[in-house]
Design a protein around this motif. Structure first.
Motif, mmCIF file in Angstrom:
data_model
loop_
_atom_site.group_PDB
_atom_site.id
_atom_site.type_symbol
_atom_site.label_atom_id
_atom_site.label_comp_id
_atom_site.label_asym_id
_atom_site.label_seq_id
_atom_site.Cartn_x
_atom_site.Cartn_y
_atom_site.Cartn_z
ATOM 1 N N ASN A 185 0.958 -1.197 -0.140
ATOM 2 C CA ASN A 185 0.019 -0.082 -0.103
ATOM 3 C C ASN A 185 0.821 1.258 0.064
ATOM 4 O OD1 ASN A 185 -2.454 -1.114 -0.138
ATOM 5 N ND2 ASN A 185 -2.475 -1.641 2.158
ATOM 6 N N ILE A 186 1.882 1.373 -0.827
ATOM 7 C CA ILE A 186 2.830 2.428 -0.944
ATOM 8 C C ILE A 186 2.040 3.634 -1.770
ATOM 9 C CG2 ILE A 186 4.990 3.358 -1.807
ATOM 10 C CD1 ILE A 186 6.056 0.557 -1.358
ATOM 11 N N PHE A 190 5.031 -0.047 -6.870
ATOM 12 C CA PHE A 190 6.215 0.625 -7.822
ATOM 13 C C PHE A 190 7.322 0.940 -7.015
ATOM 14 C CE2 PHE A 190 7.924 4.065 -9.786
ATOM 15 C CZ PHE A 190 8.063 3.555 -11.259
ATOM 16 N N ASP A 191 8.487 0.548 -7.441
ATOM 17 C CA ASP A 191 9.875 0.882 -6.957
ATOM 18 C C ASP A 191 9.769 0.886 -5.415
ATOM 19 O OD1 ASP A 191 12.492 1.617 -6.966
ATOM 20 O OD2 ASP A 191 11.749 3.916 -6.847
ATOM 21 N N PHE A 192 9.445 -0.177 -4.891
ATOM 22 C CA PHE A 192 9.185 -0.084 -3.231
ATOM 23 C C PHE A 192 10.364 0.162 -2.379
ATOM 24 C CE2 PHE A 192 9.324 -4.904 -4.751
ATOM 25 C CZ PHE A 192 10.338 -5.084 -3.710
ATOM 26 N N ASP A 193 11.382 -0.199 -2.973
ATOM 27 C CA ASP A 193 12.668 0.324 -2.227
ATOM 28 C C ASP A 193 13.498 1.619 -2.447
ATOM 29 O OD1 ASP A 193 13.933 -0.780 -4.129
ATOM 30 O OD2 ASP A 193 14.867 -2.330 -3.348
ATOM 31 N N ARG A 194 12.860 2.075 -3.379
ATOM 32 C CA ARG A 194 13.236 3.536 -3.619
ATOM 33 C C ARG A 194 14.478 3.491 -4.353
ATOM 34 N NH1 ARG A 194 10.084 7.082 -0.448
ATOM 35 N NH2 ARG A 194 11.595 8.643 -0.788
ATOM 36 N N LYS A 219 6.587 8.812 6.291
ATOM 37 C CA LYS A 219 5.097 9.028 6.786
ATOM 38 C C LYS A 219 4.450 9.813 5.661
ATOM 39 C CE LYS A 219 6.453 8.810 11.818
ATOM 40 N NZ LYS A 219 6.043 9.399 13.018
ATOM 41 N N TYR A 220 3.353 8.961 5.576
ATOM 42 C CA TYR A 220 2.275 9.428 4.413
ATOM 43 C C TYR A 220 0.935 9.835 5.037
ATOM 44 C CZ TYR A 220 5.725 7.713 0.854
ATOM 45 O OH TYR A 220 6.801 7.162 0.364
ATOM 46 N N ASP A 231 1.830 6.837 10.452
ATOM 47 C CA ASP A 231 2.646 5.589 9.956
ATOM 48 C C ASP A 231 3.187 5.891 8.570
ATOM 49 O OD1 ASP A 231 2.979 3.163 11.887
ATOM 50 O OD2 ASP A 231 0.586 3.797 11.997
ATOM 51 N N GLY A 232 3.929 4.773 7.870
ATOM 52 C CA GLY A 232 4.591 5.163 6.753
ATOM 53 C C GLY A 232 5.143 3.954 6.188
ATOM 54 N N ILE A 233 5.971 4.335 5.192
ATOM 55 C CA ILE A 233 6.948 2.925 4.530
ATOM 56 C C ILE A 233 8.385 3.161 5.237
ATOM 57 C CG2 ILE A 233 7.639 2.112 2.550
ATOM 58 C CD1 ILE A 233 4.831 1.970 2.960
#
Length: 365
Positions: A155-156, A165-169, A231-232, A240-242
């Motif tokens: 849920n990014i 998408f590009d989950f680890d940046r 945090k988004y 919270d966030g990723i």
């Protein structure tokens, strides 16, 4: 009276000459550069929702971008620096995320004390684990080989319909409203820290972000580490966030660079987590031809129903000049527990297998 007027005129004339000399001197000590990347090509995808697909200009080697960057020498080893960088769509020329939405900052750089900048800045998951980690091999590692899969439970916030998408940046994602410090390199070691202000009254940490990086070079060996937590507003109202973290190492042996990387991505609200184990080899076949072979194993935790994906990538780059290159990529992904989805492909497969092949032209200016 005439003598007085002549004196005044001469003083003004000399003052103008002095101003022009100072301006010329300042100009000589300053620089502004226009730069960019233009990448176009054709991509074939074997399975997008059960059908094959052809795409124009997928930007698989590198994002299409342009920018301005500059420095001004302030004396004593201190410089003022700035960067204005944006991405665009090659097909229609439209800006992506705004005119300068990729990275913008202004700051100070000191030879002794390091660099301090403020703005919309890419974090250390990119600068430490990608740019510094790959070093001389970085221009030959294609974007299409970076992380992507059908781990939608992460849920990014990002592109609609693609929550992993590009989950680890690793592709390079900016953090807004951030202040960043990068130390000078001392005995092969450099460190960095970045903090993004959330701007919520009475809730200092809400919608905030932070990132840290460490790089150590000893001979032809590079060791890197990075941590980023953003945090988004879309995740538990910004509380919270990723969270991302990673470790990497590379070793240049003659014409070959050996590299390995581990990243871990977690949604702190629902506990979804993906670990990625990667190994790759970049071989300078000749001054004009470079090859990169990469393997990735991606594994989700029980929140993601233990989804797994294996991905193999072969990339070839042939330099026509220092600025212009031809490239080709072949990527296979095999997934279990969910459909396959390769980064830059327009959609996920109908099953556990997806193949991407492409050919393109890259120009750097």
């Amino acid at each position: 009276m005439m003598g007085m007027k002549e004196t005044v005129v001469n003083i003004k004339r000399y003052g103008m000459l002095i101003s022009l000399a100072l301006a010329a001197n300042a100009h000589a000590q300053s620089s502004v550069e226009i730069y960019g990347i233009i990448d176009t090509g054709v991509m074939y995808v074997s399975n997008v929702g059960g059908h094959s697909n052809w795409l124009a200009d997928p930007g698989t080697a590198a994002p299409n971008l342009f920018g301005f960057r500059g420095t001004e020498d302030l004396g004593g080893g201190l410089k003022a620096i700035f960067k204005l960088e944006g991405m665009f769509n090659m097909n229609n020329g439209a800006s992506i995320n705004g005119l300068f939405g990729h990275e913008t900052y202004v700051g100070l750089r000191d030879d002794k004390w390091g660099t301090l900048t403020a703005g919309n800045q890419i974090d250390f998951m990119f600068y430490s684990l990608v740019v510094d980690h790959w070093g001389p091999a970085f221009p030959f590692v294609s974007s299409v080989s970076l992380r992507q899969g059908s781990f939608s439970g992460l849920n990014i916030p990002g592109p609609p319909g693609n929550n992993s998408f590009d989950f680890d940046r690793a592709l390079g994602v900016p953090i807004g409203n951030s202040v960043k410090y990068v130390s000078p390199t001392i005995a092969g070691l450099s460190v960095g820290a970045q903090y993004s202000f959330g701007g919520q009254p009475g809730a200092f940490g809400q919608d905030s972000g932070k990132s840290f990086g460490i790089n150590y070079h000893i001979g032809t060996v590079a060791l890197n580490g990075a941590y980023t937590f953003v945090k988004y507003p879309e995740i538990n109202n910004g509380n919270d966030g990723i969270r991302n973290m990673g470790l990497a190492a590379s070793w240049v042996v003659g014409p070959v660079e050996l590299a390995t990387m581990y990243t871990n991505t977690q949604n702190t609200a629902n506990g979804a987590r993906v670990a990625v184990y990667e190994g790759d080899v970049t071989w300078t076949v000749s001054p004009f031809l470079h090859a990169n072979i990469a393997y990735q194993y991606m594994k989700g935790n029980d929140v993601l129903k233990n989804q797994k994906a294996n991905q193999e990538t072969v990339s070839l780059t042939y330099s026509l000049s220092k600025r212009t290159s031809l490239y080709s990529n072949l990527v296979f992904q095999q997934a279990s527990g969910g459909p396959a989805w390769i980064l830059m492909a327009p959609g996920q497969a109908s099953g556990g297998r997806q193949t991407v092949a492409n050919f393109g032209l890259l120009h750097v200016f």
